[in-house]
Design a protein around this motif. Structure first.
Motif, mmCIF file in Angstrom:
data_model
loop_
_atom_site.group_PDB
_atom_site.id
_atom_site.type_symbol
_atom_site.label_atom_id
_atom_site.label_comp_id
_atom_site.label_asym_id
_atom_site.label_seq_id
_atom_site.Cartn_x
_atom_site.Cartn_y
_atom_site.Cartn_z
ATOM 1 N N TYR A 97 44.742 53.682 41.177
ATOM 2 C CA TYR A 97 45.772 52.737 40.775
ATOM 3 C C TYR A 97 45.671 52.453 39.289
ATOM 4 O O TYR A 97 44.575 52.299 38.739
ATOM 5 N N PHE A 98 46.848 52.392 38.638
ATOM 6 C CA PHE A 98 46.886 52.009 37.242
ATOM 7 C C PHE A 98 46.808 50.499 37.145
ATOM 8 O O PHE A 98 47.598 49.780 37.736
ATOM 9 N N GLY A 99 45.830 50.023 36.395
ATOM 10 C CA GLY A 99 45.664 48.586 36.221
ATOM 11 C C GLY A 99 44.368 48.262 35.522
ATOM 12 O O GLY A 99 43.412 49.045 35.552
ATOM 13 N N ASP A 100 44.343 47.101 34.884
ATOM 14 C CA ASP A 100 43.165 46.644 34.148
ATOM 15 C C ASP A 100 42.242 45.906 35.110
ATOM 16 O O ASP A 100 42.587 44.827 35.618
ATOM 17 N N ALA A 101 41.065 46.471 35.362
ATOM 18 C CA ALA A 101 40.135 45.888 36.335
ATOM 19 C C ALA A 101 39.594 44.540 35.891
ATOM 20 O O ALA A 101 39.026 43.812 36.711
ATOM 21 N N THR A 102 39.742 44.183 34.618
ATOM 22 C CA THR A 102 39.251 42.878 34.159
ATOM 23 C C THR A 102 40.240 41.760 34.480
ATOM 24 O O THR A 102 39.933 40.584 34.256
ATOM 25 N N ARG A 103 41.411 42.114 35.002
ATOM 26 C CA ARG A 103 42.390 41.085 35.375
ATOM 27 C C ARG A 103 42.023 40.493 36.736
ATOM 28 O O ARG A 103 41.918 41.225 37.733
ATOM 29 N N PRO A 104 41.822 39.183 36.831
ATOM 30 C CA PRO A 104 41.442 38.556 38.100
ATOM 31 C C PRO A 104 42.440 38.811 39.224
ATOM 32 O O PRO A 104 42.045 38.995 40.381
ATOM 33 N N ASP A 105 43.770 38.837 38.897
ATOM 34 C CA ASP A 105 44.762 39.024 39.960
ATOM 35 C C ASP A 105 44.673 40.416 40.566
ATOM 36 O O ASP A 105 44.828 40.587 41.788
ATOM 37 N N LEU A 106 44.380 41.412 39.734
ATOM 38 C CA LEU A 106 44.247 42.768 40.270
ATOM 39 C C LEU A 106 42.985 42.898 41.114
ATOM 40 O O LEU A 106 42.980 43.587 42.141
ATOM 41 N N LEU A 107 41.905 42.268 40.679
ATOM 42 C CA LEU A 107 40.683 42.290 41.485
ATOM 43 C C LEU A 107 40.924 41.640 42.843
ATOM 44 O O LEU A 107 40.436 42.115 43.875
ATOM 45 N N HIS A 108 41.682 40.548 42.838
ATOM 46 C CA HIS A 108 41.999 39.869 44.107
ATOM 47 C C HIS A 108 42.823 40.784 45.011
ATOM 48 O O HIS A 108 42.538 40.914 46.214
ATOM 49 N N THR A 109 43.850 41.454 44.439
ATOM 50 C CA THR A 109 44.687 42.355 45.232
ATOM 51 C C THR A 109 43.875 43.528 45.768
ATOM 52 O O THR A 109 44.126 44.017 46.878
ATOM 53 N N ALA A 110 42.904 43.988 44.986
ATOM 54 C CA ALA A 110 42.065 45.107 45.415
ATOM 55 C C ALA A 110 41.057 44.699 46.475
ATOM 56 O O ALA A 110 40.372 45.565 47.038
ATOM 57 N N GLY A 111 40.949 43.379 46.752
ATOM 58 C CA GLY A 111 40.067 42.909 47.821
ATOM 59 C C GLY A 111 38.656 42.615 47.376
ATOM 60 O O GLY A 111 37.698 42.917 48.114
ATOM 61 N N ILE A 112 38.491 41.998 46.204
ATOM 62 C CA ILE A 112 37.147 41.726 45.707
ATOM 63 C C ILE A 112 36.405 40.748 46.613
ATOM 64 O O ILE A 112 35.178 40.802 46.737
ATOM 65 N N GLU B 69 52.786 44.826 35.287
ATOM 66 C CA GLU B 69 53.323 46.178 35.266
ATOM 67 C C GLU B 69 52.369 47.160 35.938
ATOM 68 O O GLU B 69 52.643 48.344 35.985
ATOM 69 N N ALA B 70 51.245 46.667 36.403
ATOM 70 C CA ALA B 70 50.277 47.555 37.044
ATOM 71 C C ALA B 70 50.803 48.002 38.402
ATOM 72 O O ALA B 70 51.761 47.452 38.950
ATOM 73 N N ASP B 71 50.189 49.042 38.945
ATOM 74 C CA ASP B 71 50.587 49.546 40.264
ATOM 75 C C ASP B 71 50.339 48.484 41.329
ATOM 76 O O ASP B 71 49.427 47.653 41.219
ATOM 77 N N GLU B 72 51.154 48.548 42.351
ATOM 78 C CA GLU B 72 50.955 47.657 43.497
ATOM 79 C C GLU B 72 49.866 48.240 44.388
ATOM 80 O O GLU B 72 50.005 49.349 44.904
ATOM 81 N N ILE B 73 48.783 47.501 44.538
ATOM 82 C CA ILE B 73 47.640 47.979 45.327
ATOM 83 C C ILE B 73 47.882 47.625 46.788
ATOM 84 O O ILE B 73 47.998 46.453 47.157
ATOM 85 N N ASP B 74 47.975 48.658 47.628
ATOM 86 C CA ASP B 74 48.340 48.443 49.036
ATOM 87 C C ASP B 74 47.188 48.708 49.984
ATOM 88 O O ASP B 74 47.396 48.904 51.181
ATOM 89 N N GLU B 75 45.958 48.754 49.477
ATOM 90 C CA GLU B 75 44.816 48.978 50.354
ATOM 91 C C GLU B 75 43.585 48.306 49.779
ATOM 92 O O GLU B 75 43.553 47.942 48.599
ATOM 93 N N GLN B 76 42.578 48.120 50.617
ATOM 94 C CA GLN B 76 41.315 47.551 50.197
ATOM 95 C C GLN B 76 40.186 48.435 50.696
ATOM 96 O O GLN B 76 40.371 49.241 51.615
ATOM 97 N N GLY B 77 39.029 48.290 50.069
ATOM 98 C CA GLY B 77 37.919 49.148 50.444
ATOM 99 C C GLY B 77 36.587 48.437 50.331
ATOM 100 O O GLY B 77 36.491 47.312 49.836
ATOM 101 N N THR B 78 35.551 49.128 50.784
ATOM 102 C CA THR B 78 34.200 48.591 50.700
ATOM 103 C C THR B 78 33.729 48.518 49.250
ATOM 104 O O THR B 78 33.023 47.594 48.863
ATOM 105 N N VAL B 79 34.123 49.507 48.448
ATOM 106 C CA VAL B 79 33.682 49.610 47.061
ATOM 107 C C VAL B 79 34.897 49.647 46.151
ATOM 108 O O VAL B 79 35.855 50.390 46.400
ATOM 109 N N ILE B 80 34.871 48.846 45.101
ATOM 110 C CA ILE B 80 35.889 48.890 44.053
ATOM 111 C C ILE B 80 35.261 49.566 42.839
ATOM 112 O O ILE B 80 34.180 49.176 42.393
#
Length: 642
Positions: free
Chosen positions: A464-479, A410-421
């Motif tokens: 973005y709304f989302g739990d940063a401890t979730r591995p899938d969200l970290l992957h989408t954010a470009g970890i 249910e978290a937001d769809e992350i459509d970008e990546q960056g140098t720093v999360i």
């Protein structure tokens, strides 16, 4: 005289014992006062007939509370909150009062009595709810802010309710009371006795206009004159004079003293003396309100409770269920989401302390009979007693269910990546994010607090709304491609778990984190964080340095000593960390750690006594500006230099 001292001692002793215990149990101070009254009254019989007399005196605490409420209601704040205040709060009071009135009519009560009961049960406990929000850090949630808006409207709505209740007087109760008053040959002072209706209305209107004008034009010169004396007790006396005088004037006009106190508070809300007035009134208000609640508890008739236990329990349950349904429906209409909607509904489902005020006032104004009043006071008190259970229901059953749901996508769809999360965008993370963005470094911000994300979006800070401890969200954010992860989460355990996960699966990503205290800092170090800073360290040292300069210290010497302090703390911190690592989980800060910490204090004291002999710290000697073109060679992507 001795009797009065003994009675005062009993009331104060009951409060001193019961209220701290209630606070520790998470029940709130109001329930502590009520329990204290029950113990010294119906249970032990330590107080008796004087309770009713004391309650009339203690009701002045309610007058003071409304004065303080008025002081806090700045017109600008009311205007900013107008939509939720009038919409959410107004509908809650109106719908609940209507439903409760209908329930009273169903039981064949007079419509005047039913309407007064609707007023009484439309209110919730401001004291219990706000205190619980503060203890559980729920005030900043969407549900908490919505509940505050409703409570604020309820506090304001008490004023017209107090003004309307005398108009609902039942003729038969009024005649009976007049007969008793004549038999007792009792007369109240009044300035408007015998006046025709139109003259009485003009006197009331002129008094209110005069009160507003006097507060606006004459209060400032008066308070300046008193403040120039430099005597705090005279300012306190002036504040009490103001409230008592207005209450007495309203009483002479046959109006509610609380109405006058509230209006005076609103008029003085923009005064530069507002905070001083509030601080002077607060101790008297708290003590008298506490005494009022004790007398309410002491006045509970247990014979009525025993004789009508089923009725009292059924009415209490009906009140909670009706208010819960009304609040939940309003939560749907005003789009309060998820667990916040349940928090909003459950937190306000009880009756409140103003219910006792309106109940007592309704009996005085011959709207409710004493027998019915005794039963309804039991319903109000019992619903307040059950409030901690409603919060436990929210914590243990409702919130975990929504937290489990939050693990679904249910978290937001992350459509970008960056140098720093950046994980967590509270007051700490926001500063980091603004600094990095201002220097052209692209960031991706994650936070699991939806309301916080909405606030940032309203000021054009993309998050973005989302739990940063979730591995899938970290992957989408470009970890995998990120150079740095900044951990600024509020929860200590979750921040340690996040650092541990990232260092284990993405060892090339640098992890910087914020630590709350030494224990949290050491826990982050133990799982491999690259850099961690104690949250308050630098700000505290800066303030201490400025304090020393303000007290006459030379700026260079003060900054030199700050550098010495930081160097010693950094060097000794290694020993403290090793001691922490070698200790068991149950005894992280044992005897050896405490001895090392005391050694650090002694070293700091000795280092600060020395003059330094013009020794510059290593930082002072080694600082040089960067060479020309240095910034041009930096790569915003954060990749390794060629």
């Amino acid at each position: 005289m001795t009797t009065y001292f003994l009675q005062a001692f009993i009331y104060l002793l009951a409060a001193v014992i019961a209220v701290p215990i209630a606070k520790k149990l998470g029940l709130g101070s109001v329930l502590g006062y009520l329990v204290a009254g029950v113990v010294i009254g119906p249970l032990w019989g330590l107080v008796g007939e004087e309770t009713a007399t004391i309650q009339h005196f203690a009701e002045f605490g309610v007058v003071m509370m409304l004065f303080v409420v008025g002081l806090e209601l700045e017109p600008r704040m009311l205007w900013e909150m107008r939509h939720r205040l009038l919409g959410l709060g107004g509908l809650q009071v109106a719908l609940t009062a209507t439903a409760m009135t209908a329930l009273g009519l169903y039981f064949q009560l007079a419509w005047q009595t039913a309407l007064a009961i609707g007023f009484i049960f439309s209110l919730s406990s401001t004291a219990i709810v706000l205190q619980t929000f503060n203890e559980k850090s729920l005030g900043r949630t969407e549900g908490g802010r919505s509940a505050f808006s409703v409570l604020l409207f309820q506090d304001i709505a008490v004023i017209p309710m107090l003004a309307l209740i005398p108009l609902l007087a039942l003729p038969e109760l009024q005649q009976a009371a007049e007969g008793l008053a004549q038999a007792a040959d009792h007369h109240d002072l009044s300035l408007v006795a015998g006046l025709p209706g139109w003259a009485y209305a003009l006197v009331v209107l002129a008094t209110i206009i005069g009160l507003v004008a006097a507060g606006h034009y004459f209060s400032r010169p008066l308070f300046r004159f008193v403040a120039d004396s430099g005597l705090r007790e005279i300012f306190t006396a002036t504040a009490l004079l103001l409230v008592i005088g207005i209450a007495a004037l309203m009483g002479l006009l046959g109006l509610s003293p609380a109405l006058g106190a509230f209006l005076a508070g609103v008029v003085l809300a923009n005064s530069e003396f507002r905070h001083e007035l509030e601080s002077n009134i607060e101790p008297f208000k708290g003590l008298l309100l506490g005494l009022f609640f004790i007398t309410v508890g002491a006045g509970i008739n247990f014979s009525v409770l025993a004789g009508q236990l089923g009725t009292v329990l059924a009415l209490t349950l009906a009140v909670i269920v009706i208010k819960l349904l009304v609040l939940y429906l309003l939560g749907l209409v005003f789009r309060i989401r998820g667990s916040d909607r349940w928090l909003f509904a459950l937190s306000l489902a009880q009756a409140g302390e103003f219910g006792f005020v309106l109940l007592g006032y309704s009996q005085q104004q011959h709207v409710i009979t004493p027998a019915l009043g005794q039963m309804l006071s039991l319903v109000v008190a019992l619903s307040m007693f059950l409030t901690p259970g409603l919060f436990i229901l929210y914590d243990k059953l409702i919130l975990p269910r929504y937290q489990r749901r939050s693990n679904d996508p249910e978290a937001d769809e992350i459509d970008e990546q960056g140098t720093v999360i950046i994980a967590g965008i509270g007051r700490f993370g926001q500063i980091i994010n603004r600094m990095l963005i201002a220097n052209g470094i692209k960031t991706v911000v994650l936070d699991h607090n939806a309301s916080q994300v909405e606030i940032l979006r309203s000021v054009n800070i993309k998050s973005y709304f989302g739990d940063a401890t979730r591995p899938d969200l970290l992957h989408t954010a470009g970890i995998e491609q990120a150079s740095l992860l900044v951990v600024a989460l509020d929860e200590k355990e979750r921040s340690v778990e996040l650092v541990q996960y990232v260092k284990r699966h993405y060892p090339k990503v640098k992890v910087f984190a914020r630590g709350y205290d030494r224990g949290h800092v050491y826990a982050l170090r133990s799982v491999g964080v690259d850099y961690v800073i104690k949250e308050t360290m630098q700000s505290a040292l800066t303030l201490a340095s400025e304090a020393m300069i303000a007290l006459g210290g030379h700026p260079f010497r003060v900054r030199q000593r700050r550098a010495v302090y930081e160097a010693l703390d950094r060097e000794h911190d290694k020993l403290l960390y090793e001691s922490w690592l070698q200790s068991s989980e149950e005894d992280r800060f044992g005897t050896h750690y405490r001895e090392l910490f005391m050694q650090l204090e002694e070293l700091l004291a000795k280092a600060m006594q020395g003059e330094g002999n013009d020794r510059h710290s290593r930082a002072e000697r080694s600082w040089t500006p960067p060479p020309k073109g240095y910034a041009d060679n930096l790569k915003p992507s954060g990749s390794e230099p060629d």
